[in-house]
Design a protein around this motif. Structure first.
Motif, PDB file in Angstrom:
ATOM      1  N   SER A   6       0.823  -1.221   0.000  1.00 36.56           N
ATOM      2  CA  SER A   6       0.000   0.000   0.000  1.00 36.56           C
ATOM      3  C   SER A   6       0.852   1.263   0.000  1.00 36.56           C
ATOM      4  O   SER A   6       0.315   2.369  -0.050  1.00 36.56           O
ATOM      5  CB  SER A   6      -0.911   0.009   1.234  1.00 36.56           C
ATOM      6  N   GLY A   7       2.176   1.094   0.062  1.00 32.51           N
ATOM      7  CA  GLY A   7       3.066   2.245   0.035  1.00 32.51           C
ATOM      8  C   GLY A   7       3.443   2.761   1.408  1.00 32.51           C
ATOM      9  O   GLY A   7       4.199   3.728   1.527  1.00 32.51           O
ATOM     10  N   ARG A   8       2.945   2.124   2.459  1.00 33.08           N
ATOM     11  CA  ARG A   8       3.294   2.553   3.806  1.00 33.08           C
ATOM     12  C   ARG A   8       4.696   2.085   4.172  1.00 33.08           C
ATOM     13  O   ARG A   8       5.119   0.999   3.794  1.00 33.08           O
ATOM     14  CB  ARG A   8       2.308   1.979   4.827  1.00 33.08           C
ATOM     15  N   ARG A   9       5.373   2.879   4.961  1.00 33.47           N
ATOM     16  CA  ARG A   9       6.696   2.507   5.459  1.00 33.47           C
ATOM     17  C   ARG A   9       6.565   1.919   6.859  1.00 33.47           C
ATOM     18  O   ARG A   9       6.058   2.589   7.766  1.00 33.47           O
ATOM     19  CB  ARG A   9       7.629   3.713   5.470  1.00 33.47           C
ATOM     20  N   ARG A  10       7.038   0.707   6.996  1.00 33.87           N
ATOM     21  CA  ARG A  10       6.959   0.032   8.292  1.00 33.87           C
ATOM     22  C   ARG A  10       8.347  -0.151   8.884  1.00 33.87           C
ATOM     23  O   ARG A  10       9.240  -0.712   8.245  1.00 33.87           O
ATOM     24  CB  ARG A  10       6.299  -1.339   8.161  1.00 33.87           C
ATOM     25  N   LEU A  64      13.108   8.573  13.059  1.00 29.38           N
ATOM     26  CA  LEU A  64      12.310   7.968  11.983  1.00 29.38           C
ATOM     27  C   LEU A  64      10.817   8.037  12.314  1.00 29.38           C
ATOM     28  O   LEU A  64      10.030   7.197  11.896  1.00 29.38           O
ATOM     29  CB  LEU A  64      12.735   6.504  11.802  1.00 29.38           C
ATOM     30  N   ALA A  65      10.448   9.067  13.059  1.00 24.36           N
ATOM     31  CA  ALA A  65       9.082   9.171  13.575  1.00 24.36           C
ATOM     32  C   ALA A  65       8.034   9.465  12.503  1.00 24.36           C
ATOM     33  O   ALA A  65       6.846   9.559  12.814  1.00 24.36           O
ATOM     34  CB  ALA A  65       9.019  10.240  14.663  1.00 24.36           C
ATOM     35  N   ASP A  66       8.458   9.600  11.250  1.00 28.82           N
ATOM     36  CA  ASP A  66       7.498   9.870  10.182  1.00 28.82           C
ATOM     37  C   ASP A  66       6.978   8.596   9.520  1.00 28.82           C
ATOM     38  O   ASP A  66       6.218   8.661   8.553  1.00 28.82           O
ATOM     39  CB  ASP A  66       8.116  10.787   9.120  1.00 28.82           C
ATOM     40  N   VAL A  67       7.384   7.412  10.039  1.00 25.49           N
ATOM     41  CA  VAL A  67       6.891   6.158   9.453  1.00 25.49           C
ATOM     42  C   VAL A  67       5.402   5.997   9.757  1.00 25.49           C
ATOM     43  O   VAL A  67       4.883   6.558  10.729  1.00 25.49           O
ATOM     44  CB  VAL A  67       7.669   4.931   9.983  1.00 25.49           C
ATOM     45  N   GLU A  68       4.725   5.214   8.929  1.00 30.60           N
ATOM     46  CA  GLU A  68       3.285   4.992   9.121  1.00 30.60           C
ATOM     47  C   GLU A  68       2.993   3.755   9.970  1.00 30.60           C
ATOM     48  O   GLU A  68       1.903   3.636  10.529  1.00 30.60           O
ATOM     49  CB  GLU A  68       2.586   4.834   7.759  1.00 30.60           C
ATOM     50  N   GLU A  69       3.955   2.842  10.047  1.00 28.71           N
ATOM     51  CA  GLU A  69       3.751   1.619  10.815  1.00 28.71           C
ATOM     52  C   GLU A  69       4.980   1.334  11.682  1.00 28.71           C
ATOM     53  O   GLU A  69       6.114   1.524  11.229  1.00 28.71           O
ATOM     54  CB  GLU A  69       3.465   0.431   9.891  1.00 28.71           C
ATOM     55  N   LEU A  70       4.724   0.875  12.925  1.00 32.37           N
ATOM     56  CA  LEU A  70       5.819   0.566  13.850  1.00 32.37           C
ATOM     57  C   LEU A  70       5.541  -0.775  14.518  1.00 32.37           C
ATOM     58  O   LEU A  70       4.497  -0.963  15.145  1.00 32.37           O
ATOM     59  CB  LEU A  70       5.932   1.660  14.912  1.00 32.37           C
ATOM     60  N   ASP A  71       6.477  -1.703  14.368  1.00 30.91           N
ATOM     61  CA  ASP A  71       6.338  -3.041  14.945  1.00 30.91           C
ATOM     62  C   ASP A  71       7.460  -3.271  15.963  1.00 30.91           C
ATOM     63  O   ASP A  71       8.622  -3.413  15.604  1.00 30.91           O
ATOM     64  CB  ASP A  71       6.413  -4.100  13.838  1.00 30.91           C
ATOM     65  N   LEU A  72       7.075  -3.289  17.239  1.00 30.98           N
ATOM     66  CA  LEU A  72       8.022  -3.576  18.327  1.00 30.98           C
ATOM     67  C   LEU A  72       7.594  -4.842  19.073  1.00 30.98           C
ATOM     68  O   LEU A  72       7.964  -5.043  20.232  1.00 30.98           O
ATOM     69  CB  LEU A  72       8.068  -2.391  19.297  1.00 30.98           C
ATOM     70  N   ASN A 118       6.758   8.510  26.865  1.00 31.31           N
ATOM     71  CA  ASN A 118       5.797   9.504  26.378  1.00 31.31           C
ATOM     72  C   ASN A 118       6.206  10.090  25.040  1.00 31.31           C
ATOM     73  O   ASN A 118       5.397  10.727  24.354  1.00 31.31           O
ATOM     74  CB  ASN A 118       5.579  10.621  27.411  1.00 31.31           C
ATOM     75  N   THR A 119       7.462   9.861  24.638  1.00 31.65           N
ATOM     76  CA  THR A 119       7.926  10.353  23.332  1.00 31.65           C
ATOM     77  C   THR A 119       7.273   9.612  22.171  1.00 31.65           C
ATOM     78  O   THR A 119       7.497   9.972  21.009  1.00 31.65           O
ATOM     79  CB  THR A 119       9.458  10.227  23.214  1.00 31.65           C
ATOM     80  N   ILE A 120       6.435   8.622  22.459  1.00 34.89           N
ATOM     81  CA  ILE A 120       5.694   7.935  21.398  1.00 34.89           C
ATOM     82  C   ILE A 120       4.817   8.935  20.658  1.00 34.89           C
ATOM     83  O   ILE A 120       4.435   8.722  19.499  1.00 34.89           O
ATOM     84  CB  ILE A 120       4.841   6.780  21.989  1.00 34.89           C
ATOM     85  N   GLU A 121       4.507  10.067  21.306  1.00 37.03           N
ATOM     86  CA  GLU A 121       3.673  11.093  20.687  1.00 37.03           C
ATOM     87  C   GLU A 121       4.338  11.708  19.462  1.00 37.03           C
ATOM     88  O   GLU A 121       3.676  12.381  18.657  1.00 37.03           O
ATOM     89  CB  GLU A 121       3.337  12.182  21.704  1.00 37.03           C
ATOM     90  N   LYS A 122       5.659  11.493  19.303  1.00 35.64           N
ATOM     91  CA  LYS A 122       6.373  12.016  18.142  1.00 35.64           C
ATOM     92  C   LYS A 122       5.916  11.334  16.849  1.00 35.64           C
ATOM     93  O   LYS A 122       6.068  11.886  15.755  1.00 35.64           O
ATOM     94  CB  LYS A 122       7.883  11.813  18.310  1.00 35.64           C
ATOM     95  N   PHE A 123       5.353  10.127  16.972  1.00 35.51           N
ATOM     96  CA  PHE A 123       4.992   9.338  15.788  1.00 35.51           C
ATOM     97  C   PHE A 123       3.569   9.697  15.317  1.00 35.51           C
ATOM     98  O   PHE A 123       2.670   8.858  15.294  1.00 35.51           O
ATOM     99  CB  PHE A 123       5.084   7.848  16.101  1.00 35.51           C
ATOM    100  N   LEU A 149       0.277   0.228  14.976  1.00 37.65           N
ATOM    101  CA  LEU A 149       1.248   0.081  16.065  1.00 37.65           C
ATOM    102  C   LEU A 149       1.077  -1.291  16.711  1.00 37.65           C
ATOM    103  O   LEU A 149       0.003  -1.618  17.226  1.00 37.65           O
ATOM    104  CB  LEU A 149       1.043   1.172  17.117  1.00 37.65           C
ATOM    105  N   ASP A 150       2.145  -2.084  16.678  1.00 43.90           N
ATOM    106  CA  ASP A 150       2.099  -3.443  17.226  1.00 43.90           C
ATOM    107  C   ASP A 150       3.095  -3.574  18.373  1.00 43.90           C
ATOM    108  O   ASP A 150       4.301  -3.466  18.177  1.00 43.90           O
ATOM    109  CB  ASP A 150       2.416  -4.467  16.126  1.00 43.90           C
ATOM    110  N   LEU A 151       2.561  -3.813  19.579  1.00 35.05           N
ATOM    111  CA  LEU A 151       3.392  -3.961  20.786  1.00 35.05           C
ATOM    112  C   LEU A 151       3.140  -5.289  21.472  1.00 35.05           C
ATOM    113  O   LEU A 151       3.488  -5.455  22.649  1.00 35.05           O
ATOM    114  CB  LEU A 151       3.080  -2.811  21.766  1.00 35.05           C
ATOM    115  N   HIS A 152       2.561  -6.239  20.794  1.00 31.05           N
ATOM    116  CA  HIS A 152       2.181  -7.489  21.456  1.00 31.05           C
ATOM    117  C   HIS A 152       3.403  -8.305  21.900  1.00 31.05           C
ATOM    118  O   HIS A 152       4.488  -8.179  21.365  1.00 31.05           O
ATOM    119  CB  HIS A 152       1.250  -8.320  20.560  1.00 31.05           C
ATOM    120  N   SER A 153       3.189  -9.122  22.922  1.00 30.14           N
ATOM    121  CA  SER A 153       4.211 -10.028  23.449  1.00 30.14           C
ATOM    122  C   SER A 153       5.451  -9.294  23.953  1.00 30.14           C
ATOM    123  O   SER A 153       6.571  -9.540  23.514  1.00 30.14           O
ATOM    124  CB  SER A 153       4.602 -11.083  22.395  1.00 30.14           C
TER     125      SER A 153
END
Length: 262
Positions: free
Chosen positions: A28-32, A50-58, A68-73, A79-83
């Motif tokens: 879809s053109g998103r940067r993960r 790299l806070a301009d990405v559209e997807e973040l997998d941690l 709280n700096t997550i607000e930069k994104f 946003l995936d934070l599972h496990s």
């Protein structure tokens, strides 16, 4: 004493170069930015570049805190934070107004550690809170009017608030392995008196001695049953579900490898 001793596992250090090399572009053109399964124990500060990405997998790491700096994104849609080992989420997560997908399952979150600001994620379509330590569902989640898919499996929930059940666009709500009272089937009262479908009347003189003896025995038995008082219905019991997520938690480490089936 060796430097860092007693501070617990430090985990893998992520550099900006490593992070840049972990960016993938979807169909879809998103940067993960994919930093899953990296053995990370602390949120890498370098990825704020790299806070301009559209997807973040941690996901599938050992993170204990999201800063709280997550607000930069602000461009995040996914946003995936599972496990991980998260026992709280920052209130700043509510500033990510573009989020449509948030997965925080298989962590250590409690009802109290869910920030009220989650209800600000007005565009959220998928929210996975499964396999945590939730005892109740915040009624404020009823503000997520765009929500389609909600995962609540493997918690300690006994009720689901109406504000959440009545979400206008909800299509899937996974509440498996929770001690929900509303899903418990009421027990049918046991009728201790056997009903007679067909009754034949005869005089005693028309019966042979063996038939007369049998009938008298059955009559005495019926009288005994009539005198018995049916036992009162018991309180609903969830003895087998006192810790509904205990069996699933045994497989948490395996989930870090292959992910949960929500």
């Amino acid at each position: 004493m060796a430097k860092g001793k007693g501070k617990g596992p430090q985990g893998k250090r992520i550099t900006l170069k490593m992070a840049k090399n972990s960016i993938r572009v979807s169909f879809s053109g998103r940067r993960r930015l994919d930093l899953s399964k990296m053995g990370i124990t602390t949120f890498p500060k370098c990825i704020l570049e790299l806070a301009d990405v559209e997807e973040l997998d941690l996901s599938r790491n050992m993170l204990r805190k999201i800063p709280n700096t997550i607000e930069k994104f602000q461009n995040l849609l996914w946003l995936d934070l599972h496990s991980n080992q998260l026992d709280e989420l920052p209130k700043e997560i509510g500033t990510l107004q573009n989020l449509t997908f948030l997965n925080v399952c298989n962590n250590k979150l409690t009802t109290e550690s869910l920030p009220e600001e989650l209800n600000l994620l007005k565009n959220l379509k998928t929210l996975n809170l499964g396999l945590n330590c939730l005892e109740t569902v915040p009624t404020t989640l009823g503000a997520l009017r765009e929500l389609i898919d909600l995962g609540l499996f493997d918690n300690a929930l006994t009720t689901i608030p109406k504000s959440v059940k009545n979400l206008p666009k909800i299509e899937r709500m996974n509440v498996k392995r929770n001690p929900l009272r509303e899903l418990e089937k009421p027990k049918e009262e046991v009728d201790t008196i056997k009903r007679i479908e067909t009754l034949y009347l005869v005089e005693e003189k028309d019966l042979c001695s063996s038939c007369l003896k049998m009938c008298k025995g059955e009559r005495d038995e019926l009288h005994k049953l009539e005198d018995m008082t049916p036992s009162s219905s018991k309180e609903l019991s969830f003895s087998s579900l006192l810790t509904p997520n205990s069996s699933a938690k045994e497989n948490q480490e395996e989930w870090r490898v292959r992910g949960p089936d929500s």
